[in-house]
Scaffold this active site. Structure first.
Site, PDB file in Angstrom:
ATOM      1  N   LEU A  72       0.831  -1.216   0.000  1.00  0.00           N
ATOM      2  CA  LEU A  72       0.000   0.000   0.000  1.00  0.00           C
ATOM      3  C   LEU A  72       0.860   1.258   0.000  1.00  0.00           C
ATOM      4  O   LEU A  72       0.348   2.337   0.268  1.00  0.00           O
ATOM      5  CB  LEU A  72      -0.906   0.019   1.243  1.00  0.00           C
ATOM      6  CG  LEU A  72      -2.094  -0.947   1.279  1.00  0.00           C
ATOM      7  CD1 LEU A  72      -2.914  -0.731   2.552  1.00  0.00           C
ATOM      8  CD2 LEU A  72      -2.993  -0.760   0.057  1.00  0.00           C
ATOM      9  N   CYS A  89       9.791  -9.806 -11.316  1.00  0.00           N
ATOM     10  CA  CYS A  89       8.513 -10.521 -11.441  1.00  0.00           C
ATOM     11  C   CYS A  89       7.327  -9.644 -11.850  1.00  0.00           C
ATOM     12  O   CYS A  89       6.687  -9.922 -12.858  1.00  0.00           O
ATOM     13  CB  CYS A  89       8.193 -11.227 -10.128  1.00  0.00           C
ATOM     14  SG  CYS A  89       9.315 -12.601  -9.827  1.00  0.00           S
TER      15      CYS A  89
HETATM   16  P1  NAD Z   1      17.223 -16.333 -12.428  1.00  0.00           P
HETATM   17  O1  NAD Z   1      17.399 -15.698 -13.748  1.00  0.00           O
HETATM   18  O2  NAD Z   1      17.765 -15.680 -11.209  1.00  0.00           O
HETATM   19  O3  NAD Z   1      17.825 -17.806 -12.456  1.00  0.00           O
HETATM   20  C1  NAD Z   1      17.602 -18.766 -13.452  1.00  0.00           C
HETATM   21  C2  NAD Z   1      18.783 -19.725 -13.472  1.00  0.00           C
HETATM   22  O4  NAD Z   1      18.480 -20.828 -14.324  1.00  0.00           O
HETATM   23  C3  NAD Z   1      20.081 -19.108 -14.012  1.00  0.00           C
HETATM   24  O5  NAD Z   1      21.134 -19.328 -13.108  1.00  0.00           O
HETATM   25  C4  NAD Z   1      20.310 -19.847 -15.334  1.00  0.00           C
HETATM   26  O6  NAD Z   1      21.677 -19.993 -15.669  1.00  0.00           O
HETATM   27  C5  NAD Z   1      19.655 -21.178 -15.023  1.00  0.00           C
HETATM   28  N1  NAD Z   1      19.308 -21.972 -16.210  1.00  0.00           N
HETATM   29  C6  NAD Z   1      18.725 -21.558 -17.357  1.00  0.00           C
HETATM   30  N2  NAD Z   1      18.534 -22.600 -18.187  1.00  0.00           N
HETATM   31  C7  NAD Z   1      19.004 -23.695 -17.564  1.00  0.00           C
HETATM   32  C8  NAD Z   1      19.089 -25.067 -17.896  1.00  0.00           C
HETATM   33  N3  NAD Z   1      18.647 -25.545 -19.068  1.00  0.00           N
HETATM   34  N4  NAD Z   1      19.649 -25.928 -17.015  1.00  0.00           N
HETATM   35  C9  NAD Z   1      20.117 -25.474 -15.833  1.00  0.00           C
HETATM   36  N5  NAD Z   1      20.049 -24.175 -15.439  1.00  0.00           N
HETATM   37  C10 NAD Z   1      19.505 -23.306 -16.297  1.00  0.00           C
HETATM   38  O7  NAD Z   1      15.663 -16.564 -12.271  1.00  0.00           O
HETATM   39  P2  NAD Z   1      14.788 -16.457 -10.929  1.00  0.00           P
HETATM   40  O8  NAD Z   1      14.632 -15.050 -10.524  1.00  0.00           O
HETATM   41  O9  NAD Z   1      15.289 -17.457  -9.943  1.00  0.00           O
HETATM   42  O10 NAD Z   1      13.375 -16.937 -11.488  1.00  0.00           O
HETATM   43  C11 NAD Z   1      13.138 -18.271 -11.867  1.00  0.00           C
HETATM   44  C12 NAD Z   1      11.650 -18.443 -12.106  1.00  0.00           C
HETATM   45  O11 NAD Z   1      10.931 -18.249 -10.879  1.00  0.00           O
HETATM   46  C13 NAD Z   1      11.044 -17.428 -13.084  1.00  0.00           C
HETATM   47  O12 NAD Z   1      10.036 -18.054 -13.813  1.00  0.00           O
HETATM   48  C14 NAD Z   1      10.455 -16.371 -12.171  1.00  0.00           C
HETATM   49  O13 NAD Z   1       9.375 -15.686 -12.775  1.00  0.00           O
HETATM   50  C15 NAD Z   1       9.971 -17.195 -11.007  1.00  0.00           C
HETATM   51  N6  NAD Z   1       9.934 -16.480  -9.723  1.00  0.00           N
HETATM   52  C16 NAD Z   1      10.920 -15.608  -9.395  1.00  0.00           C
HETATM   53  C17 NAD Z   1      10.878 -14.968  -8.161  1.00  0.00           C
HETATM   54  C18 NAD Z   1      11.949 -13.968  -7.782  1.00  0.00           C
HETATM   55  O14 NAD Z   1      11.738 -13.231  -6.825  1.00  0.00           O
HETATM   56  N7  NAD Z   1      13.076 -13.912  -8.456  1.00  0.00           N
HETATM   57  C19 NAD Z   1       9.830 -15.225  -7.269  1.00  0.00           C
HETATM   58  C20 NAD Z   1       8.848 -16.137  -7.631  1.00  0.00           C
HETATM   59  C21 NAD Z   1       8.905 -16.767  -8.868  1.00  0.00           C
END
Ligand code: NAD
Length: 445
Positions: A249, A259
């Site tokens: 808020l 996100c």
């Molecule tokens: P990020 O970019 O921090 O991390 C993703 C990781 O996956 C990277 O280290 C990348 O090298 C790795 N990767 C990519 N392809 C790969 C493969 N084939 N094999 C192995 N590793 C691989 O992403 P994040 O912020 O952790 O987000 C991940 C997912 O979770 C997204 O869909 C995001 O929307 C969701 N999410 C994120 C958050 C947040 O706060 N960051 C919260 C909730 C949900």
């Protein structure tokens, strides 16, 4: 205790892996980034997330947390394989599904009968069904797909994971969904068992609702500003309503991060594809981008043209407690200021200078906020780091060329700052002098 593989060692994968290891499971975290894996094996966490270093180091020394590159090493022995890779916005505005699809394709050939594949990444409605079809077409009929969206928030990620508000598990295979739910029985939070499309929609709807709350308060803030009302008190007053709740808020320069912007964009896109017009979501997005223009206007009101001015940003991370700068308001503000001819400086207690240089090389980064303020025409607080409470504003002020303070998070008290001699501008903090037009508005002027 289960054998778990997590694919993707980012904010979500790393926290999920380290927490499950802490809870006693045997966890292998995989990534394709070799340097990241090497560092993690030595206990060096490549992101800033409070408490994560310690948790990773404990996991490594207990032997319950390992890091690797090769799916063939850990996937065959795992009962649960989580996909936690990025799902960014693609060039066409749609979610770029390639990392997720590649990750799924890399693990499938190594999965044993009875293994559950868990989609933790946020992905468009229908992705789980698509992956389930992929599993069937590649003839892995004994592998089940469960969508288990993550709701943790950077800066409080460990606490959020360990004490979730709810667990969502969606699948056409109810038994598999319930097996995944059991992994979370350390918490007594509500568990919603549903189908995969609904689980995906719950994630998008939740994030979009949170973005809506902030944009709503920003709209209220601009009305407050012209009517002598302090939006912070309005938020406080509203927060006690159980139907509204206290979170999200706070008015200010707007939301950013990895996100909310991408998930809002994705839901608008899904709505378009369904032939619907997501007018509310579009307005939420528009209000948010308008906050940067508002910030610039406030600086122009105080300084006139910004050409040739020096503006110092306090904070670069999209919020305090993280080093994440994905879609950070600081970068949008810096870009808008630069385009108006200002020189942009910045100080952030956590975000590394190298990282900023990679994203916005024109920002001059300072490790000392007092040095950054020297000869500046204005300071703009963009991230409300608690560290900024320790700043001696009385010492900062005389170093500046002009005493202009833009408070993008309503962090300071307007009167305190004005008493020190600052020309202060917050968001939605009107003063009684601003209500001069009210009598005419109500027809008695
Ligand atoms: P990020 O970019 O921090 O991390 C993703 C990781 O996956 C990277 O280290 C990348 O090298 C790795 N990767 C990519 N392809 C790969 C493969 N084939 N094999 C192995 N590793 C691989 O992403 P994040 O912020 O952790 O987000 C991940 C997912 O979770 C997204 O869909 C995001 O929307 C969701 N999410 C994120 C958050 C947040 O706060 N960051 C919260 C909730 C949900």
């Amino acid at each position: 205790m289960a054998q778990i593989t997590i694919v993707g060692c980012g904010y979500v994968g790393l926290v999920t892996g380290a927490c499950f290891a802490r809870l006693g499971h045997q966890v292998a975290c995989l990534d394709i980034d070799e340097e990241k894996v090497q560092r993690l094996r030595q206990g060096q966490v490549p992101i800033y997330e409070p408490g994560l270093d310690l948790l990773v180091q404990q996991g490594l020394s207990s032997g319950r947390l390992t890091f690797g590159l090769d799916v063939a090493d850990s996937v065959p022995g795992s009962s649960f394989v989580f996909i936690a890779v990025q799902t960014p916005t693609g060039a066409n505005g749609k979610v770029d599904m390639r990392p997720l699809v590649r990750a799924v394709q890399s693990v499938l050939p190594h999965m044993s009968a009875g293994t559950v594949l868990i989609q933790k990444s946020t992905a468009p409605i229908g992705t789980g069904q698509f992956v389930a079809r992929l599993i069937a077409s590649e003839q892995y009929p004994s592998v089940s797909l469960v969508v288990n969206p993550e709701f943790l928030r950077e800066s409080t990620a460990i606490e959020d994971f360990m004490n979730p508000d709810r667990i969502i598990v969606g699948s056409s295979d109810r038994a598999a969904a319930e097996r995944v739910a059991v992994l979370y029985d350390f918490s007594d939070c509500p568990v919603v068992v549903t189908n995969s499309n609904t689980a995906e929609m719950i994630k998008y709807a939740s994030n979009c609702f949170l973005a809506t709350k902030i944009s709503f308060m920003n709209e209220i803030a601009s009305i407050c500003e012209h009517n002598g009302v302090d939006v912070r008190q309005v938020s406080e007053g509203m927060s006690h309503d159980r139907g509204i709740g206290p979170g999200f808020l706070r008015a200010g320069i707007g939301w950013g991060g990895s996100c909310l912007p991408k998930d809002l964009k994705a839901l608008i896109q899904m709505s378009d594809e369904a032939g619907q017009n997501a007018r509310l979501l579009q307005a939420v997005q528009k209000i948010n981008s308008g906050q940067i223009r508002r910030a610039v206007r406030k600086l122009e009101t105080a300084l006139g043209s910004l050409e040739g001015t020096v503006i110092g940003l306090l904070g670069l991370a999209f919020k305090p407690g993280t080093d994440d700068m994905r879609f950070a308001p600081s970068l949008q503000l810096a870009d808008a200021l630069r385009r108006r001819g200002a020189t942009v400086r910045a100080h952030d207690p956590v975000v590394a200078i190298d990282k900023t240089r990679g994203l916005a090389p024109y920002i001059d980064c300072y490790s000392d906020p007092y040095e950054m303020a020297s000869e500046a025409d204005a300071l703009a607080l963009v991230t409300e780091w608690p560290e900024f409470r320790q700043l001696d504003m009385g010492e900062l002020l005389p170093r500046m060329r002009c005493p202009v303070l833009l408070d993008g998070r309503n962090f300071w008290d307007r009167r305190d700052m004005e008493d020190l001699g600052f020309t202060y501008a917050g968001f939605g903090i009107g003063s009684p002098a601003d209500v001069a037009q009210i009598p005419s508005l109500i027809g008695i002027g």
